[in-house]
Design a protein around this motif. Structure first.
Motif, PDB file in Angstrom:
ATOM      1  N   LYS A   1      21.584  -1.936 -34.523  1.00  0.00           N
ATOM      2  CA  LYS A   1      22.720  -1.024 -34.443  1.00  0.00           C
ATOM      3  C   LYS A   1      22.419   0.337 -35.068  1.00  0.00           C
ATOM      4  O   LYS A   1      22.787   1.371 -34.522  1.00  0.00           O
ATOM      5  N   ALA A   2      21.720   0.342 -36.199  1.00  0.00           N
ATOM      6  CA  ALA A   2      21.434   1.592 -36.903  1.00  0.00           C
ATOM      7  C   ALA A   2      20.606   2.559 -36.061  1.00  0.00           C
ATOM      8  O   ALA A   2      20.713   3.770 -36.219  1.00  0.00           O
ATOM      9  N   ALA A   3      19.801   2.043 -35.140  1.00  0.00           N
ATOM     10  CA  ALA A   3      18.939   2.894 -34.313  1.00  0.00           C
ATOM     11  C   ALA A   3      19.592   3.315 -33.002  1.00  0.00           C
ATOM     12  O   ALA A   3      19.016   4.098 -32.243  1.00  0.00           O
ATOM     13  N   LEU A   4      20.791   2.820 -32.716  1.00  0.00           N
ATOM     14  CA  LEU A   4      21.436   3.075 -31.425  1.00  0.00           C
ATOM     15  C   LEU A   4      22.164   4.413 -31.335  1.00  0.00           C
ATOM     16  O   LEU A   4      22.462   4.873 -30.241  1.00  0.00           O
ATOM     17  N   ALA A   5      22.465   5.045 -32.471  1.00  0.00           N
ATOM     18  CA  ALA A   5      23.304   6.253 -32.474  1.00  0.00           C
ATOM     19  C   ALA A   5      22.759   7.359 -31.582  1.00  0.00           C
ATOM     20  O   ALA A   5      23.514   8.011 -30.876  1.00  0.00           O
ATOM     21  N   ASP A   6      21.484   7.569 -31.586  1.00  0.00           N
ATOM     22  CA  ASP A   6      20.863   8.611 -30.759  1.00  0.00           C
ATOM     23  C   ASP A   6      19.417   8.194 -30.514  1.00  0.00           C
ATOM     24  O   ASP A   6      18.486   8.819 -31.020  1.00  0.00           O
ATOM     25  N   GLY A   7      19.244   7.125 -29.731  1.00  0.00           N
ATOM     26  CA  GLY A   7      17.921   6.535 -29.572  1.00  0.00           C
ATOM     27  C   GLY A   7      17.298   6.778 -28.218  1.00  0.00           C
ATOM     28  O   GLY A   7      17.972   7.029 -27.222  1.00  0.00           O
ATOM     29  N   SER A   8      15.985   6.703 -28.210  1.00  0.00           N
ATOM     30  CA  SER A   8      15.195   6.774 -26.986  1.00  0.00           C
ATOM     31  C   SER A   8      14.045   5.788 -27.157  1.00  0.00           C
ATOM     32  O   SER A   8      13.277   5.895 -28.120  1.00  0.00           O
ATOM     33  N   PHE A   9      13.936   4.817 -26.236  1.00  0.00           N
ATOM     34  CA  PHE A   9      12.994   3.727 -26.412  1.00  0.00           C
ATOM     35  C   PHE A   9      12.212   3.463 -25.132  1.00  0.00           C
ATOM     36  O   PHE A   9      12.788   3.405 -24.045  1.00  0.00           O
ATOM     37  N   GLU A  10      10.917   3.269 -25.288  1.00  0.00           N
ATOM     38  CA  GLU A  10      10.079   2.935 -24.135  1.00  0.00           C
ATOM     39  C   GLU A  10      10.271   1.464 -23.795  1.00  0.00           C
ATOM     40  O   GLU A  10      10.272   0.597 -24.673  1.00  0.00           O
ATOM     41  N   THR A  11      10.417   1.186 -22.503  1.00  0.00           N
ATOM     42  CA  THR A  11      10.618  -0.185 -22.045  1.00  0.00           C
ATOM     43  C   THR A  11       9.287  -0.805 -21.642  1.00  0.00           C
ATOM     44  O   THR A  11       8.292  -0.099 -21.440  1.00  0.00           O
ATOM     45  N   LEU A  12       9.279  -2.117 -21.485  1.00  0.00           N
ATOM     46  CA  LEU A  12       8.066  -2.798 -21.035  1.00  0.00           C
ATOM     47  C   LEU A  12       7.703  -2.401 -19.608  1.00  0.00           C
ATOM     48  O   LEU A  12       6.548  -2.482 -19.208  1.00  0.00           O
ATOM     49  N   GLN A  13       8.669  -1.924 -18.846  1.00  0.00           N
ATOM     50  CA  GLN A  13       8.425  -1.457 -17.479  1.00  0.00           C
ATOM     51  C   GLN A  13       7.683  -0.128 -17.493  1.00  0.00           C
ATOM     52  O   GLN A  13       7.047   0.238 -16.519  1.00  0.00           O
ATOM     53  N   GLY A  14       7.766   0.603 -18.625  1.00  0.00           N
ATOM     54  CA  GLY A  14       7.101   1.894 -18.729  1.00  0.00           C
ATOM     55  C   GLY A  14       8.049   3.075 -18.712  1.00  0.00           C
ATOM     56  O   GLY A  14       7.642   4.200 -18.968  1.00  0.00           O
ATOM     57  N   GLY A  15       9.301   2.814 -18.422  1.00  0.00           N
ATOM     58  CA  GLY A  15      10.307   3.871 -18.438  1.00  0.00           C
ATOM     59  C   GLY A  15      10.913   4.022 -19.828  1.00  0.00           C
ATOM     60  O   GLY A  15      10.420   3.448 -20.803  1.00  0.00           O
ATOM     61  N   THR A  16      11.986   4.769 -19.900  1.00  0.00           N
ATOM     62  CA  THR A  16      12.672   5.010 -21.166  1.00  0.00           C
ATOM     63  C   THR A  16      14.151   4.725 -21.005  1.00  0.00           C
ATOM     64  O   THR A  16      14.759   5.102 -19.995  1.00  0.00           O
ATOM     65  N   VAL A  17      14.730   4.057 -22.004  1.00  0.00           N
ATOM     66  CA  VAL A  17      16.183   3.913 -22.076  1.00  0.00           C
ATOM     67  C   VAL A  17      16.665   4.736 -23.263  1.00  0.00           C
ATOM     68  O   VAL A  17      15.965   4.868 -24.267  1.00  0.00           O
ATOM     69  N   THR A  18      17.846   5.311 -23.110  1.00  0.00           N
ATOM     70  CA  THR A  18      18.440   6.075 -24.200  1.00  0.00           C
ATOM     71  C   THR A  18      19.732   5.395 -24.628  1.00  0.00           C
ATOM     72  O   THR A  18      20.403   4.744 -23.818  1.00  0.00           O
ATOM     73  N   THR A  19      20.053   5.530 -25.896  1.00  0.00           N
ATOM     74  CA  THR A  19      21.288   4.965 -26.428  1.00  0.00           C
ATOM     75  C   THR A  19      22.035   6.047 -27.195  1.00  0.00           C
ATOM     76  O   THR A  19      21.416   6.971 -27.741  1.00  0.00           O
ATOM     77  N   ASP A  20      23.342   5.909 -27.214  1.00  0.00           N
ATOM     78  CA  ASP A  20      24.166   6.879 -27.928  1.00  0.00           C
ATOM     79  C   ASP A  20      25.472   6.212 -28.310  1.00  0.00           C
ATOM     80  O   ASP A  20      25.930   5.288 -27.628  1.00  0.00           O
ATOM     81  N   GLY A  21      26.082   6.665 -29.389  1.00  0.00           N
ATOM     82  CA  GLY A  21      27.377   6.148 -29.805  1.00  0.00           C
ATOM     83  C   GLY A  21      27.497   6.104 -31.311  1.00  0.00           C
ATOM     84  O   GLY A  21      26.654   6.621 -32.041  1.00  0.00           O
ATOM     85  N   SER A  22      28.559   5.441 -31.757  1.00  0.00           N
ATOM     86  CA  SER A  22      28.793   5.293 -33.187  1.00  0.00           C
ATOM     87  C   SER A  22      29.764   4.143 -33.412  1.00  0.00           C
ATOM     88  O   SER A  22      30.376   3.634 -32.461  1.00  0.00           O
ATOM     89  N   GLY A  23      29.910   3.750 -34.667  1.00  0.00           N
ATOM     90  CA  GLY A  23      30.807   2.646 -35.003  1.00  0.00           C
ATOM     91  C   GLY A  23      30.365   1.385 -34.302  1.00  0.00           C
ATOM     92  O   GLY A  23      29.248   0.925 -34.488  1.00  0.00           O
ATOM     93  N   ASP A  24      31.232   0.817 -33.477  1.00  0.00           N
ATOM     94  CA  ASP A  24      30.904  -0.359 -32.673  1.00  0.00           C
ATOM     95  C   ASP A  24      30.880  -0.025 -31.190  1.00  0.00           C
ATOM     96  O   ASP A  24      30.938  -0.913 -30.345  1.00  0.00           O
ATOM     97  N   SER A  25      30.795   1.272 -30.845  1.00  0.00           N
ATOM     98  CA  SER A  25      30.835   1.714 -29.459  1.00  0.00           C
ATOM     99  C   SER A  25      29.544   2.446 -29.098  1.00  0.00           C
ATOM    100  O   SER A  25      29.318   3.566 -29.553  1.00  0.00           O
ATOM    101  N   PHE A  26      28.716   1.794 -28.273  1.00  0.00           N
ATOM    102  CA  PHE A  26      27.430   2.376 -27.885  1.00  0.00           C
ATOM    103  C   PHE A  26      27.225   2.230 -26.380  1.00  0.00           C
ATOM    104  O   PHE A  26      27.710   1.277 -25.771  1.00  0.00           O
ATOM    105  N   GLU A  27      26.500   3.191 -25.812  1.00  0.00           N
ATOM    106  CA  GLU A  27      26.140   3.149 -24.394  1.00  0.00           C
ATOM    107  C   GLU A  27      24.634   3.231 -24.249  1.00  0.00           C
ATOM    108  O   GLU A  27      23.946   3.798 -25.095  1.00  0.00           O
TER     109      GLU A  27
END
Length: 192
Positions: free
Chosen positions: A137-163
């Motif tokens: 959860k702590a890393a989800l606020a403004d995250g960018s992560f490489e996937t095993l497929q080779g692409g990137t997923v991004t995360t954003d949010g705060s509290g208990d609400s993340f996308e």
């Protein structure tokens, strides 16, 4: 009389000290630990007991844990068709963004059937949902992560609400398994 008065005063002071500690007032660390762990409105849909419960999932590797959770049965079918059960169960320290059955239901049936029949496409989609490190959860606020497929997923949010990728909501996050952190999401992510 002074001894009796002193004893009552000591007892009152002791009671005043014990009550706040038992309520977590003087022990915020103990109280804070109760707020750690899975979060989100979708956690209520996870079984309360058994292997598919949050506690039950924590004991198993991720693909096995997902197989025990009725909310993830379509994902498990896809993982089996792609031949990824052993890969996911043997990986260590990963994160899986796990789409619910309702997330798969958003995909038109013909498109879903086509993807399920094409192992290469299915593998590409599923490995796009997996990050090679634990993301909590702590890393989800403004995250960018490489996937095993080779692409990137991004995360954003705060509290208990993340996308994730501005399209999928995390409905139950920080679900532990023996080898992964799982964030249950309401939309299937599609690699570019």
């Amino acid at each position: 009389m002074n001894t009796s008065h002193l004893m009552r005063r000591v007892a009152a002071v002791a009671a005043a000290a014990v009550l706040p500690v038992s309520l977590g007032v003087l022990a915020p660390q103990a109280f804070a630990e109760d707020t750690d762990g899975p979060f989100g409105p979708g956690c209520a849909a996870v079984p309360a007991e058994g292997e598919g419960s949050l506690d039950g999932m924590a004991d198993d590797p991720v693909a096995t844990a997902a197989a025990n959770n009725p909310e993830l049965s379509t994902l498990v079918t896809a993982v089996k068709k792609a031949g990824l059960v052993d890969t996911l169960n043997n990986a260590q320290g990963i994160t899986v963004f796990a789409p619910t059955n309702d997330a798969f239901a958003k995909i038109p049936k013909a498109d879903l059937d086509k993807a399920l029949a094409d192992k290469a496409t299915l593998t590409k989609i599923l490995t796009y949902h997996v990050v090679g490190e634990r993301v909590d959860k702590a890393a989800l606020a403004d995250g960018s992560f490489e996937t095993l497929q080779g692409g990137t997923v991004t995360t954003d949010g705060s509290g208990d609400s993340f996308e994730v990728n501005d399209t999928a909501k995390i409905v139950c996050g920080d679900v532990p398994t023996s080898n992964a952190t799982v964030h249950i999401i309401d939309t299937v992510l599609m690699p570019k």
